[in-house]
Write a protein that holds these residues in place. Structure first.
Motif: not given
Length: 263
Positions: A59-62, A97-100, A211-213, A255-257
């Motif tokens: 699960a990636v947080e932008i 930080p830019v992504m986690q 982005l969740t894969v 999925t992407q919000t």
């Protein structure tokens, strides 16, 4: 032009130099989220690796635009266990930080479980028959769209609505390495909102905040297929979801919000 999306820094193993291949379609100075998501997958797989384990979900947080600048990564084990582990990775520029990302790494059953065949994932998506690349709607001469190959079997960038698109990396995510199945899946999955776009690229933004894969098995081969659909809403929040496939069948979902807004 560079032959990889990122170049490792010989003086700092946690630092990666971003190349032009990471550039996205929205700004000449910002990266497409696909390459940095794959970079997070790259470092997660190398964080305290254990034989017999594989990543099942990322699960990636932008947190903001990812600049075309050198990036630093930090990884840590959040929760260790005999069968399940939770890992975390943070990607930072000089501005912070830019992504986690957080990832669940699970123990692979050995021997394989004897499961009823009727409940196992099945189905395939036809391989592309054309050898011509699908044109990407970007004003940038060099970017993520030139570092990968797109092949649509249904839909196109010129058509709005659901689409089935195969994606292949033309270059490694990190120079001197071979892209792992997880890296390939993450790099491709972030294009779900683009290949299934329902809004005019010239009039609207539809930027994903995450982005969740989830992978129930590792993809095989160089190509990853997205059977993608975008669900827009007039209040400006949308959802893009993709069923993911390789040449042998289904591998998972993403999925992407989406933030929807006029340009």
């Amino acid at each position: 032009m560079a032959d990889a999306f990122y170049l490792p820094d010989p003086a700092n193993p946690d630092r990666f130099v971003s190349t032009e291949l990471t550039r996205g379609p929205w700004s000449p100075d910002a990266q497409h989220a696909g390459p940095p998501s794959a970079l997070l997958g790259h470092v997660i797989e190398r964080c305290e690796p254990r034989p017999g384990f594989q990543v099942g979900r990322v699960a990636v947080e932008i947190l903001g635009p990812v600049p075309l600048e050198p990036l630093t990564v930090q990884t840590r084990m959040v929760r260790s266990g005999r069968s399940v582990e939770l890992l975390e990775a943070t990607l930072s520029s000089e501005r912070g930080p830019v992504m986690q990302a957080k990832a669940w790494r699970l123990k692979v059953a050995e021997p394989a479980l004897d499961l009823p065949s009727e409940f196992l994932p099945t189905g395939t998506r036809p391989l592309p028959t054309t050898t011509e690349p699908s044109g990407f709607p970007s004003e940038q001469k060099v970017g993520f769209h030139t570092g990968i190959e797109y092949r649509f079997t249904t839909g196109s960038f010129d058509e709005s609505g659901p689409a089935v698109c195969w994606i292949r990396l033309k270059y490694p995510i990190v120079a001197g390495t071979v892209p792992s199945p997880l890296e390939r899946a993450l790099a491709a999955a972030d294009s779900g909102n683009g290949v299934s776009a329902v809004l005019d690229w010239s009039k609207y933004l539809f930027i994903n905040t995450d982005l969740t894969v989830t992978l129930h098995r590792q993809p095989v081969g160089e190509w990853v297929c997205l059977d993608a659909v975008t669900h827009p809403q007039p209040h400006g929040i949308g959802l893009a979801e993709s069923a993911l496939f390789d040449e042998t069948g289904p591998i998972g979902r993403s999925t992407q919000t989406l933030l929807l807004a006029p340009r």
